[in-house]
Design an enzyme around this catalytic site. Sequence first.
Site, mmCIF file in Angstrom:
data_model
loop_
_atom_site.group_PDB
_atom_site.id
_atom_site.type_symbol
_atom_site.label_atom_id
_atom_site.label_comp_id
_atom_site.label_asym_id
_atom_site.label_seq_id
_atom_site.Cartn_x
_atom_site.Cartn_y
_atom_site.Cartn_z
ATOM 1 N N ASN A 84 12.535 -36.669 13.349
ATOM 2 C CA ASN A 84 12.531 -37.757 12.381
ATOM 3 C C ASN A 84 12.162 -37.191 11.006
ATOM 4 O O ASN A 84 11.934 -35.988 10.855
ATOM 5 C CB ASN A 84 11.566 -38.860 12.828
ATOM 6 C CG ASN A 84 12.009 -40.235 12.376
ATOM 7 O OD1 ASN A 84 12.530 -40.395 11.282
ATOM 8 N ND2 ASN A 84 11.791 -41.215 13.221
ATOM 9 N N HIS A 114 -4.267 -17.764 9.981
ATOM 10 C CA HIS A 114 -4.898 -16.775 9.100
ATOM 11 C C HIS A 114 -6.172 -16.264 9.765
ATOM 12 O O HIS A 114 -6.796 -16.980 10.555
ATOM 13 C CB HIS A 114 -5.223 -17.400 7.741
ATOM 14 C CG HIS A 114 -4.007 -17.870 7.016
ATOM 15 N ND1 HIS A 114 -3.227 -17.049 6.254
ATOM 16 C CD2 HIS A 114 -3.414 -19.089 6.974
ATOM 17 C CE1 HIS A 114 -2.209 -17.723 5.760
ATOM 18 N NE2 HIS A 114 -2.298 -18.973 6.184
ATOM 19 N N GLY A 141 4.415 -39.745 15.651
ATOM 20 C CA GLY A 141 4.340 -39.478 14.224
ATOM 21 C C GLY A 141 3.023 -38.857 13.794
ATOM 22 O O GLY A 141 1.968 -39.140 14.341
ATOM 23 N N THR A 164 -4.771 -28.823 19.770
ATOM 24 C CA THR A 164 -5.420 -27.529 19.567
ATOM 25 C C THR A 164 -5.388 -26.649 20.812
ATOM 26 O O THR A 164 -5.739 -25.480 20.739
ATOM 27 C CB THR A 164 -6.888 -27.716 19.144
ATOM 28 O OG1 THR A 164 -7.570 -28.428 20.179
ATOM 29 C CG2 THR A 164 -6.988 -28.476 17.823
#
Length: 188
Positions: A84, A114, A141, A164
């Site tokens: 989307n 990083h 979303g 995560t």
Amino acid sequence: MKTEKEKMLAGELYNALDPELTAERTRARLLLKALNESREDEPESRAQLIQELLPQAGPGLNIQPPFYCDYGTNIEIGANVFFNFDCTVLDVTPVRIGARTLFGPNVQIYAATHPMDARVRAEGLESGKPISIGEDVWVGGSVVICPGVHIGDRSVIGAGSVVTRDIPADVFAAGNPCRVIRPLDSQG
């Protein structure tokens, strides 16, 4: 000796300002600009841009611009996947997406990361961890998928979640951090 691109794809520390990588990102940016400015009434032109940007995409890929990525060439997409509006894929390492997977608006897929050590970050080095998303997954979303995550087949990730860690197959998972809420049966 490995090139910076070889280091990047292997998930090792690399210099993103390497001329080869900079040229590849510039190529992707120009294709993205054209894709994001493409018109609905010119589907052949849009399809050609998508094929050039995402050469490892299966048939039936549907992207609602705007769409963003780092390279495009490191994204492997199964058949009939839907993105989307306003999705981003940072594909510094391989990102694999299974067939028939659906992404809500503003989904962010971050294979890039990083170093935690500020001294190493100051040297301009970064790295990435591959991401894989199974078949028939629905990602709601504004979900953020972090580096190194695997999402199993047929799972549903609730809107606004931050993924995560790995999510198994056949579950509904949501939250920040995202966690399994309940198993899904064949009826959903």
